[in-house]
Design an enzyme around this catalytic site. Structure first.
Site, PDB file in Angstrom:
ATOM      1  N   LYS A 161       0.831  -1.219   0.000  1.00 11.29           N
ATOM      2  CA  LYS A 161       0.000   0.000   0.000  1.00 11.29           C
ATOM      3  C   LYS A 161       0.854   1.254   0.000  1.00 11.29           C
ATOM      4  CE  LYS A 161      -3.908  -0.144   2.594  1.00 11.29           C
ATOM      5  NZ  LYS A 161      -4.766  -0.408   3.788  1.00 11.29           N
ATOM      6  N   GLY A 167      -8.071   6.537  -2.290  1.00  9.17           N
ATOM      7  CA  GLY A 167      -8.805   6.127  -3.494  1.00  9.17           C
ATOM      8  C   GLY A 167      -8.323   4.810  -4.076  1.00  9.17           C
ATOM      9  N   GLY A 168      -7.727   3.973  -3.239  1.00 13.53           N
ATOM     10  CA  GLY A 168      -7.285   2.646  -3.701  1.00 13.53           C
ATOM     11  C   GLY A 168      -6.054   2.685  -4.608  1.00 13.53           C
ATOM     12  N   GLU A 278     -11.832   4.351  10.021  1.00 14.50           N
ATOM     13  CA  GLU A 278     -12.192   3.213   9.174  1.00 14.50           C
ATOM     14  C   GLU A 278     -11.503   1.953   9.677  1.00 14.50           C
ATOM     15  OE1 GLU A 278     -13.196   5.208   4.904  1.00 14.50           O
ATOM     16  OE2 GLU A 278     -11.238   4.291   5.080  1.00 14.50           O
ATOM     17  N   ARG A 295     -12.202  14.391   7.735  1.00  8.70           N
ATOM     18  CA  ARG A 295     -13.160  15.287   7.061  1.00  8.70           C
ATOM     19  C   ARG A 295     -14.558  14.695   7.159  1.00  8.70           C
ATOM     20  NH1 ARG A 295     -14.276  11.720   3.075  1.00  8.70           N
ATOM     21  NH2 ARG A 295     -12.546  10.531   2.266  1.00  8.70           N
TER      22      ARG A 295
END
Ligand code: ADP
Length: 508
Positions: A161, A167-168, A278, A295
C-alpha cells in the site's frame, strides 16, 4: 476560545456544497460559493448568498487552487472555510494556509491531518494508544527483501500500500512470491505518480473482511464521542456504493468496544471536529484500524438519520469553540438507515462514467426518504468531476423496512439523459446475501455480473429502474432486454406496470 462565524466560504461543489450551505442557512450563517466555468448555474451557486468564479473547469485550475480560494475568502469577508470532502479537504498545508490568513478552518488542526494522512505514521500513533492495526510493517519499505521477509513471516496474501494512499491507488495484492517483484515496483511507481510520494508499506491482506467505520465528533476541549458505525462493505473498485447503519454484525458489545477504540484513535492525534475511523473486521469479528478520514464523509447522512444529530451543524459549532452539548451516553440510536449513491455510470458496461445533460429529473419523495443532490434537470454531468448525481437515503424502524423503502424510492426515481447505476443499486438491495447480511468487501466482485441485471429486468422488481437507465432521449438502447417492441415503447408485464406506463408517457 469562542469565536463567532458569520460567513462561511464553501471550498467545494455539488451535493456536499449544497449540504453545507443548508446547514449554514439553518444557523443564520452567511455563505460564499466558489464555482468553475462548468458550474456557473449549479445549485450550490444559486443557493449561496454570494458566489465567485474560481477558474476554468479542470479542478487543478479551480477548486484546487489555494491562492484563489484565500483571495476570494478575503474579498468576500468570509471568516471560515468549509472544505467539504475530496479536493483540498485532507490537505494539511491548505488548512495551515487558511489559519495563517486568520480564517477558521472547519475541520481538524493541520497537524492531525498531516499525521493521519500518512498511513504508516497513523498506524504508529494509534498503535501507541492501544488500537489494533492490521499486521504490517511499521515503516515504509524500500527494499524488496523486507517485503519478502514479511510475507514469509505472516504468509501470503499480502497487500502493498502507498503510505500517502487514497482512493485505492498504489495498492497491490500479492498472492505468491512470484508476483512480488512486479507488484512492489508497480505500487511504488503508481504511488509516485498519484501522490508525488513513492513510499509503500506492507500489510497482511485480510481475506473477505468487512469495512466498518465509526463517526467521531470532538470539540476543542478534549471531549470526544462516537456516533456509532457505518457498514460500507458494498464497494466497487474499492469505492463505496451502498452504506448503512447499524451493521448487521455489530452488536451492543462490539459497538462499545469498537467505539472506545475509535475514540482512542481520534484522541491519539488530538483530533478536533468531525472525522471517521475506518476499520476492517474479519469473520471472527476481530477489528483492525485501517485509516482515519479527517473530514466529512459522503455517507454521513445515514448516521444523521439514525442519531438525529446534524453533523454539519456540529462541525460549525465545534469550529466556533462551542463545547459538545451532549455526552456519549446521550447519543440515541433509532431505527435503520441505508444510503445508495446514484452515479452517472453504466452498470452494464463496467461502471463506465456517463456524461451528458440531465434532460429529465424527478426525484423520489415520501416519508423516510432523504435526497442530497447538487445538480438539477438541465444540469450537466461532465468529465471534470466525480459522476455522483445524488445520495438517496431511507430511514425506517427496521433494516427490512429501510430496504423496502429505498427500493420503492429507487423505482420512483426518474432521470433521463445519462445512464445511472439504479439497476445496480436494486440488484444489491434484492440480493439474498445482502438481505441476510452475509457479505464482505468482495460482494460486488463475487456476485455481480451485468447479465444478471438483464435477467433481473425480466422480473418485475428491477424493470422500472432498468427502463430509466436504458432510455435516453426517449429511445430504447440496444442493451435493452427482450421486453421491448419495435416502436420504441417498452411493455413490461406484471404487477406495478401502471406506473411504468405512466413513466413512459412523457417519452412518447
Ligand atoms: P484508500 O485510502 O486508498 O481508500 P484504504 O486503506 O482505505 O485505502 O482501503 C480501501 C479498501 O481496500 C478497504 O475498504 C478494503 O476493501 C481494502 N483493503 C485495504 N487494506 C486491506 C487489507 N489489509 N486487507 C484486505 N483488504 C484491504
Amino acid at each position: 476560545m469562542k469565536r463567532e462565524i458569520k460567513k462561511v466560504l464553501i471550498a467545494n461543489r455539488g451535493e456536499i456544497a449544497v449540504r453545507i450551505i443548508r446547514a449554514c442557512q439553518e444557523m443564520g450563517i452567511g455563505t460564499v460559493a466558489i464555482y468553475s466555468d462548468a458550474d456557473r448555474t449549479s445549485p450550490h451557486v444559486l443557493m449561496a448568498d454570494q458566489a465567485y468564479r474560481i477558474g476554468p473547469a479542470p479542478s487543478r485550475e479551480s477548486y484546487l487552487v489555494t491562492e484563489k480560494i484565500l483571495e476570494i475568502a478575503t474579498l468576500s469577508g468570509a471568516d471560515a472555510i468549509h472544505p467539504g470532502y475530496g479536493f483540498l479537504s485532507e490537505n494539511a498545508s491548505f488548512a495551515s494556509r487558511v489559519l495563517e490568513a486568520g480564517i477558521e478552518f472547519i475541520g481538524p488542526r493541520p497537524e492531525s491531518i498531516h499525521t493521519m494522512g500518512d498511513k504508516t505514521e497513523a498506524r504508529k500513533v494509534v498503535s501507541a494508544a492501544g488500537v489494533p492495526t492490521v499486521p504490517g510493517t511499521a515503516d515504509a519499505v524500500s527494499d524488496e527483501k523486507l517485503v519478502r521477509d514479511f510475507a514469509r513471516e505472516f504468509g501470503y496474501p499480502i497487500l502493498i500500500k502507498a503510505a500517502a494512499g487514497g482512493g485505492g491507488k498504489g495498492m497491490r495484492v500479492v498472492s505468491s512470491e512470484s508476483q512480488l517483484a512486479a507488484a512492489f515496483a508497480g505500487a511504488q511507481s503508481e504511488a509516485l505518480s498519484a501522490f508525488g510520494d513513492g513510499r509503500v508499506y506492507v500489510e497482511k491482506y485480510l481475506e473477505r473482511p468487512r469495512h466498518i467505520e465509526f463517526q467521531i465528533l470532538a470539540d476543542k476541549y478534549g471531549n470526544t464521542i462516537h456516533l456509532g458505525e457505518r457498514e460500507c462493505s458494498i464497494q466497487r473498485r474499492h469505492q463505496k456504493v451502498v452504506e448503512e447503519t447499524p451493521s448487521v454484525i455489530v452488536d451492543d458489545d462490539l459497538r462499545s468496544r469498537m467505539g472506545r477504540m475509535a475514540v482512542a484513535a481520534a484522541r491519539a492525534c488530538k483530533y478536533e471536529n468531525a472525522g471517521t475511523i475506518e476499520c476492517l473486521v474479519d469473520k471472527d469479528r476481530n477489528f483492525y484500524f485501517l485509516e482515519m478520514n479527517t473530514r466529512l464523509q459522503v455517507e454521513h447522512p445515514v448516521t444523521e438519520m439514525r442519531t438525529g444529530i446534524d453533523i454539519v451543524h456540529q462541525q460549525l459549532r465545534i469550529a466556533m469553540g462551542e463545547r459538545l452539548a451532549f455526552a456519549q451516553g446521550d447519543v440515541q440510536f433509532r431505527g435503520h438507515a441505508i444510503e445508495c449513491r446514484i452515479y452517472a455510470e453504466d452498470p452494464f458496461n463496467n461502471f463506465l462514467p456517463s456524461t451528458g445533460t440531465i434532460t429529465h429529473l424527478k426525484p423520489s419523495q415520501g416519508f423516510g426518504i432523504r435526497e442530497d443532490r447538487g445538480v438539477e434537470q438541465g444540469g450537466e454531468i461532465s468529465v471534470y468531476y466525480d459522476p455522483m448525481i445524488s445520495k438517496l437515503v431511507a430511514h425506517a424502524q427496521t433494516r427490512d423496512d429501510a430496504i423496502l423503502k429505498l427500493k420503492r424510492a429507487l423505482h420512483e426515481y426518474e432521470i433521463l439523459g445519462v445512464r445511472v447505476n439504479i439497476p445496480f443499486n436494486l440488484f444489491v438491495l434484492d440480493h439474498p446475501c445482502f438481505r441476510s447480511g452475509e457479505f464482505d468487501t468482495h460482494f460486488v466482485a463475487t456476485h455481480f455480473r451485468p447479465e444478471l441485471l438483464r435477467q433481473a429486468s425480466e422480473s418485475d422488481n428491477t424493470a422500472a429502474a432498468l427502463v430509466t437507465a436504458m432510455l435516453e432521449d426517449g429511445r430504447v438502447h440496444s442493451t435493452s432486454t427482450s421486453n421491448h417492441n419495435q416502436n420504441n415503447s417498452v411493455s413490461i408485464n406484471g404487477v406495478g406496470s401502471k406506473w411504468k406506463t405512466r413513466r413512459l408517457d412523457y417519452l412518447r
